[in-house]
Design an enzyme around this catalytic site. Structure first.
Site, PDB file in Angstrom:
ATOM      1  N   CYS A  86       0.833  -1.208   0.000  1.00 30.15           N
ATOM      2  CA  CYS A  86       0.000   0.000   0.000  1.00 30.15           C
ATOM      3  C   CYS A  86       0.867   1.257   0.000  1.00 30.15           C
ATOM      4  O   CYS A  86       1.525   1.552  -0.987  1.00 30.15           O
ATOM      5  CB  CYS A  86      -0.976  -0.062   1.178  1.00 30.15           C
ATOM      6  SG  CYS A  86      -2.414   1.005   0.974  1.00 30.15           S
ATOM      7  N   HIS A 194      -3.477  -5.748   1.035  1.00 29.98           N
ATOM      8  CA  HIS A 194      -2.810  -5.968   2.324  1.00 29.98           C
ATOM      9  C   HIS A 194      -2.713  -7.457   2.664  1.00 29.98           C
ATOM     10  O   HIS A 194      -3.617  -7.992   3.316  1.00 29.98           O
ATOM     11  CB  HIS A 194      -3.583  -5.251   3.434  1.00 29.98           C
ATOM     12  CG  HIS A 194      -3.422  -3.768   3.400  1.00 29.98           C
ATOM     13  ND1 HIS A 194      -2.428  -3.099   4.077  1.00 29.98           N
ATOM     14  CD2 HIS A 194      -4.128  -2.809   2.755  1.00 29.98           C
ATOM     15  CE1 HIS A 194      -2.523  -1.797   3.868  1.00 29.98           C
ATOM     16  NE2 HIS A 194      -3.550  -1.596   3.066  1.00 29.98           N
ATOM     17  N   GLU A 196      -0.930  -8.775   4.904  1.00 29.81           N
ATOM     18  CA  GLU A 196      -0.800  -8.957   6.363  1.00 29.81           C
ATOM     19  C   GLU A 196      -2.160  -8.994   7.055  1.00 29.81           C
ATOM     20  O   GLU A 196      -2.260  -9.418   8.200  1.00 29.81           O
ATOM     21  CB  GLU A 196       0.092  -7.850   6.959  1.00 29.81           C
ATOM     22  CG  GLU A 196      -0.589  -6.517   7.224  1.00 29.81           C
ATOM     23  CD  GLU A 196      -0.752  -5.646   5.975  1.00 29.81           C
ATOM     24  OE1 GLU A 196      -0.592  -6.170   4.854  1.00 29.81           O
ATOM     25  OE2 GLU A 196      -1.069  -4.450   6.132  1.00 29.81           O
TER      26      GLU A 196
END
Lengths: 217, 91
Positions: A86, A194, A196
Site C-alpha cells: 500500500c 494488504h 498482512e
C-alpha cells in the site's frame, strides 16, 4: 531469520505486519525507525501501509528521502527481498525501485473491501508458492491506488512478466488492472492489497500467508 | 553583504493524459452551483518558495532541481517555474 519492518512517522500497518509475521507465522521481526541505517542481520525488509510523513506533497514523496531507504536500496540491489504494501508500494515507486506512480482512485472513494485478485508469479520470489493465474482474495484499503504508467512502460512490464498481481473487477481504474508488480529481478514487490490482513483465521481470509511466509525460503 | 532572497512559484499540474477525478468532481459541483459552460477543470498545486542564492542563475538552478526531483513526479506531472524577475521556465 529476521524481517525488518520500516516505521515512518505516519505508518499505521507496521504492527499489523509484525502480528502477521510473528504472531501468525512465527517469524521474528525488527522495527526499523526511518532514521536508522543498520540493516545488519535482516533477511527481508517490509515497507508497511499508512500515511508516511502525512503523505504530504504526494504519497511516498517525502518518505523517499528517509535515511533508512538508502540502505533499503542497497539491500535490494544486492538481491535482498523487499516488500512494499500500500503506502509502501507508493514509496517504492517514488524511490524508483519500481516504475510508474499511484494516483487518486478513479471514482474518488476510499476503497476498503475484500478484493478478488489474479496472481501471475513470474520472477517474483515473494509469490513463488502461488500458482500461475491463481485466484485469491486480499483486503484493499486505499484512496490513491490507481496505478499509472505510459503505454510503453506498461508494455515493458508485461513483456518481462512484472505485473504479478491483477484486480478482478478493477476497483480503482489502474492501467492494465495492475494491483502489484515486481522488479525485473523479482526480489522487490509492491502491491496495494494488504497480505498482512489475510493471515489470521480470526479476521477472515488466509490468502496472504504464503506471500509473507515466502521469506522462509 | 546579505545573500539575495528570491521569490518563486512552482506550478505543478497533472499531465494531460492522466485522469483527474478530483477535478472532474469539482467540475460537476460547478454545474450544481449553477455555473454553466465549465468544459474542463484540472487541479494542480502552486508552491511558493523563498530562496537564498548568490545570483539569479544559481537561484534558477536550485529551483529547477527542486521542481524536477521533489515537487513534481515526472511520471504523472508537469511543472513550471515562475521566478520573480518575471521570467518563466519549466516543462
Amino acid at each position: 531469520m529476521t524481517v525488518g519492518i520500516v516505521v515512518f512517522p505516519g505508518s499505521n500497518c507496521d504492527r499489523d505486519v509484525r502480528w502477521a509475521l510473528e504472531g501468525c507465522l512465527g517469524i521474528p521481526t525488527r522495527f526499523l525507525w526511518h532514521e536508522e541505517r543498520d540493516l545488519g542481520g535482516l533477511d527481508a525488509v517490509v515497507l508497511p501501509g499508512g500515511f508516511s510523513y502525512g503523505d504530504y506533497l504526494r504519497c511516498g514523496a517525502i518518505a523517499r528521502f528517509a535515511p533508512v531507504l538508502e540502505e533499503v536500496c542497497s539491500f535490494a540491489a544486492a538481491g535482498g527481498p523487499v516488500l512494499g504494501i500500500c503506502n509502501g508500494f507508493q514509496v517504492l515507486t517514488e524511490l524508483g525501485l519500481l516504475p510508474g506512480a499511484l494516483t487518486r482512485n478513479r471514482d474518488l472513494h476510499f476503497l476498503c473491501q475484500p478484493q478478488p485478485l489474479r496472481v501471475s508469479p513470474g520472477p517474483c520470489t515473494w509469490l513463488r508458492s502461488y500458482g500461475d493465474e491463481e485466484a485469491i482474495t486480499l483486503p484493499i484499503a486505499h484512496g490513491e491506488g490507481r496505478f499509472q504508467i505510459d503505454p510503453q512502460g506498461l508494455a515493458e512490464l508485461e513483456d518481462r512478466h512484472q505485473v504479478v498481481l491483477r484486480y478482478g473487477d478493477n476497483p480503482n481504474g489502474s492501467v492494465g488492472d495492475v494491483a502489484g508488480l515486481c522488479n525485473a529481478r523479482g526480489n522487490v514487490l509492491g502491491l496495494m492489497p494488504h497480505p498482512e490482513r489475510a493471515c489470521d483465521p480470526a479476521t477472515g481470509g488466509l490468502d496472504g500467508r504464503r506471500l509473507l511466509a515466502s521469506v522462509l525460503g | 553583504m546579505p545573500v539575495p532572497l528570491y521569490q518563486a512559484r512552482v506550478l505543478v499540474s497533472l499531465r494531460p493524459s492522466v485522469l483527474d477525478p478530483a477535478g472532474e468532481a469539482t467540475r460537476a459541483a460547478a454545474a450544481r452551483l449553477g455555473i454553466e459552460g465549465v468544459r474542463r477543470l484540472r487541479i494542480g498545486k502552486a508552491i511558493e518558495v523563498e530562496l537564498e542564492a548568490p545570483d539569479p542563475a544559481a537561484a534558477r538552478e536550485r529551483l529547477e532541481r527542486l521542481g524536477d526531483r521533489l515537487l513534481a513526479n515526472p511520471v504523472i506531472e508537469d511543472w513550471r517555474l515562475e521566478l520573480q524577475d518575471g521570467s518563466e521556465e519549466g516543462r
